[in-house]
Design a protein around this motif. Structure first.
Motif, PDB file in Angstrom:
ATOM      1  N   ARG A 156      18.835  22.983   9.668  1.00 30.99           N
ATOM      2  CA  ARG A 156      20.316  23.051   9.289  1.00 30.99           C
ATOM      3  C   ARG A 156      21.058  22.225  10.601  1.00 30.99           C
ATOM      4  O   ARG A 156      21.990  21.466  10.340  1.00 30.99           O
ATOM      5  CB  ARG A 156      20.882  24.315   9.165  1.00 30.99           C
ATOM      6  N   TYR A 157      20.690  22.758  11.864  1.00 30.29           N
ATOM      7  CA  TYR A 157      21.318  21.927  13.194  1.00 30.29           C
ATOM      8  C   TYR A 157      21.138  20.693  13.067  1.00 30.29           C
ATOM      9  O   TYR A 157      22.131  19.988  13.484  1.00 30.29           O
ATOM     10  CB  TYR A 157      21.080  22.926  14.242  1.00 30.29           C
ATOM     11  N   ARG A 158      20.088  20.143  12.923  1.00 27.82           N
ATOM     12  CA  ARG A 158      19.740  18.753  12.947  1.00 27.82           C
ATOM     13  C   ARG A 158      20.314  18.073  11.782  1.00 27.82           C
ATOM     14  O   ARG A 158      20.944  17.119  12.221  1.00 27.82           O
ATOM     15  CB  ARG A 158      18.197  18.625  12.651  1.00 27.82           C
ATOM     16  N   GLY A 159      20.503  18.509  10.940  1.00 23.70           N
ATOM     17  CA  GLY A 159      21.470  18.154   9.582  1.00 23.70           C
ATOM     18  C   GLY A 159      22.880  17.850  10.099  1.00 23.70           C
ATOM     19  O   GLY A 159      23.661  16.851   9.779  1.00 23.70           O
ATOM     20  N   TYR A 160      23.516  18.917  10.998  1.00 27.86           N
ATOM     21  CA  TYR A 160      24.575  18.992  11.348  1.00 27.86           C
ATOM     22  C   TYR A 160      24.862  17.814  12.492  1.00 27.86           C
ATOM     23  O   TYR A 160      25.808  16.985  12.279  1.00 27.86           O
ATOM     24  CB  TYR A 160      25.212  20.264  12.128  1.00 27.86           C
ATOM     25  N   LYS A 161      23.773  17.670  13.266  1.00 26.83           N
ATOM     26  CA  LYS A 161      24.099  16.656  14.352  1.00 26.83           C
ATOM     27  C   LYS A 161      24.210  15.075  13.484  1.00 26.83           C
ATOM     28  O   LYS A 161      24.422  14.034  13.974  1.00 26.83           O
ATOM     29  CB  LYS A 161      22.787  16.551  15.066  1.00 26.83           C
ATOM     30  N   ARG A 162      23.385  15.139  12.281  1.00 23.42           N
ATOM     31  CA  ARG A 162      23.389  13.804  11.538  1.00 23.42           C
ATOM     32  C   ARG A 162      24.526  13.594  10.534  1.00 23.42           C
ATOM     33  O   ARG A 162      24.595  12.538   9.946  1.00 23.42           O
ATOM     34  CB  ARG A 162      22.159  13.702  10.647  1.00 23.42           C
ATOM     35  N   GLY A 163      25.509  14.589  10.703  1.00 21.32           N
ATOM     36  CA  GLY A 163      26.431  14.476   9.889  1.00 21.32           C
ATOM     37  C   GLY A 163      26.389  15.072   8.413  1.00 21.32           C
ATOM     38  O   GLY A 163      27.194  14.818   7.662  1.00 21.32           O
ATOM     39  N   GLU A 164      25.125  15.516   8.129  1.00 26.48           N
ATOM     40  CA  GLU A 164      24.877  16.095   6.567  1.00 26.48           C
ATOM     41  C   GLU A 164      25.315  17.513   6.584  1.00 26.48           C
ATOM     42  O   GLU A 164      25.355  17.820   5.275  1.00 26.48           O
ATOM     43  CB  GLU A 164      23.635  16.030   6.408  1.00 26.48           C
ATOM     44  N   VAL A 165      25.641  18.137   7.524  1.00 26.06           N
ATOM     45  CA  VAL A 165      26.167  19.537   7.216  1.00 26.06           C
ATOM     46  C   VAL A 165      27.573  19.742   7.922  1.00 26.06           C
ATOM     47  O   VAL A 165      27.617  19.156   9.475  1.00 26.06           O
ATOM     48  CB  VAL A 165      25.009  20.549   7.953  1.00 26.06           C
ATOM     49  N   SER A 166      28.585  20.472   7.457  1.00 24.68           N
ATOM     50  CA  SER A 166      29.896  20.420   7.932  1.00 24.68           C
ATOM     51  C   SER A 166      30.179  21.409   9.071  1.00 24.68           C
ATOM     52  O   SER A 166      29.258  22.227   9.279  1.00 24.68           O
ATOM     53  CB  SER A 166      30.885  20.791   6.853  1.00 24.68           C
ATOM     54  N   GLU A 167      30.919  21.146   9.869  1.00 29.24           N
ATOM     55  CA  GLU A 167      31.303  21.874  10.989  1.00 29.24           C
ATOM     56  C   GLU A 167      31.364  23.414  10.632  1.00 29.24           C
ATOM     57  O   GLU A 167      31.063  24.518  11.050  1.00 29.24           O
ATOM     58  CB  GLU A 167      32.563  21.488  11.559  1.00 29.24           C
TER      59      GLU A 167
END
Length: 248
Positions: A72-83
């Protein structure tokens, strides 16, 4: 001192306050209510992601939970998971653990990893505001266990903390989210406790911008580049504690 921001077709200028100017501006405002973001504002660094990594490294979190949050955190860093999603999930990560265990972990973590990063200028400011009987609130998208532990150093009680949190049932952490104050959610969290609007707001990132915008006076502290740009557009002077001040 001023900071010049130049972008194609756009030049913005924002004023940079000295510590003396910053403190004087706050005191001259005579605020009744002051609201502080925490990570990057009261201390340097991101206690939220640091706590997540620390609990993984120390074995507090299971391998299954570690693999889940890592993805999930990797997805966040890629902009795929919201803040807002990742901040909530970084608290849900601890479901099934005992709350007293989380509070012990937060205390050990803060003492060993974050306490040395507290900005003395902000410690002094909050102490003086408390002396003047200002109602002080801490608002953060980092988990409540870490924030409540950290702001004890500033004399801010747990009942003045609005932070990312989940329901605790029978002493156990659940996955049910209660609040994730970030972006416009910080304004909503403040409104729920009757703070509309605060007199002074202090924040360091663009995720504090909505909260800064409702204040009688906004005080960007240690601002990220995006918040420097917003500050220039809004005419908000910025302040950098000595330990993080950019070269003149």
């Amino acid at each position: 001192m001023s900071i010049l921001l130049s972008k194609p077709g756009n030049t913005l200028l924002t004023h940079r306050l000295s510590t003396a100017e910053f403190h004087a501006a706050v005191y001259d405002l005579s605020p009744a209510v002051a609201v502080f973001d925490c990570d990057g504002t009261l201390w340097s660094g991101d206690a939220g992601s640091s706590f997540m990594n620390w609990t993984i490294e120390t074995g507090l979190v299971s391998r299954e939970a570690t693999d889940w949050i890592d993805g999930r955190y990797r997805g966040y860093k890629r902009g795929e998971v919201s803040e807002i999603a990742i901040c909530g999930e970084m608290v849900q990560l601890y479901q099934g653990l005992r709350e007293d265990e989380m509070r012990r972990a937060a205390k050990k973590f803060f003492e060993s990893k974050i306490e040395q990063n507290i900005f003395p200028e902000m410690l002094e400011l909050v102490a003086e505001l408390r002396r003047r009987n200002v109602d002080i609130w801490a608002v953060s998208s980092t988990c409540d266990w870490v924030i409540e532990e950290g702001v004890q150093r500033f004399g801010i009680p747990a009942n003045r903390v609005l932070a990312a949190c989940v329901t605790v049932k029978d002493g156990l952490v659940t996955e049910t989210i209660c609040d994730v104050p970030t972006d416009e959610g910080k304004v909503a969290s403040l409104a729920r406790v009757g703070i509309t609007p605060p007199d002074a707001v202090f924040g360091n990132s663009v995720h504090d911008a909505a909260m800064l915008a409702i204040a009688r006076r906004a005080f960007p502290v240690n601002p990220t580049p995006a918040l420097v740009e917003r500050s220039a557009a809004e005419g908000w002077p910025v302040y950098y504690p000595a330990s993080v001040a950019p070269a003149s």
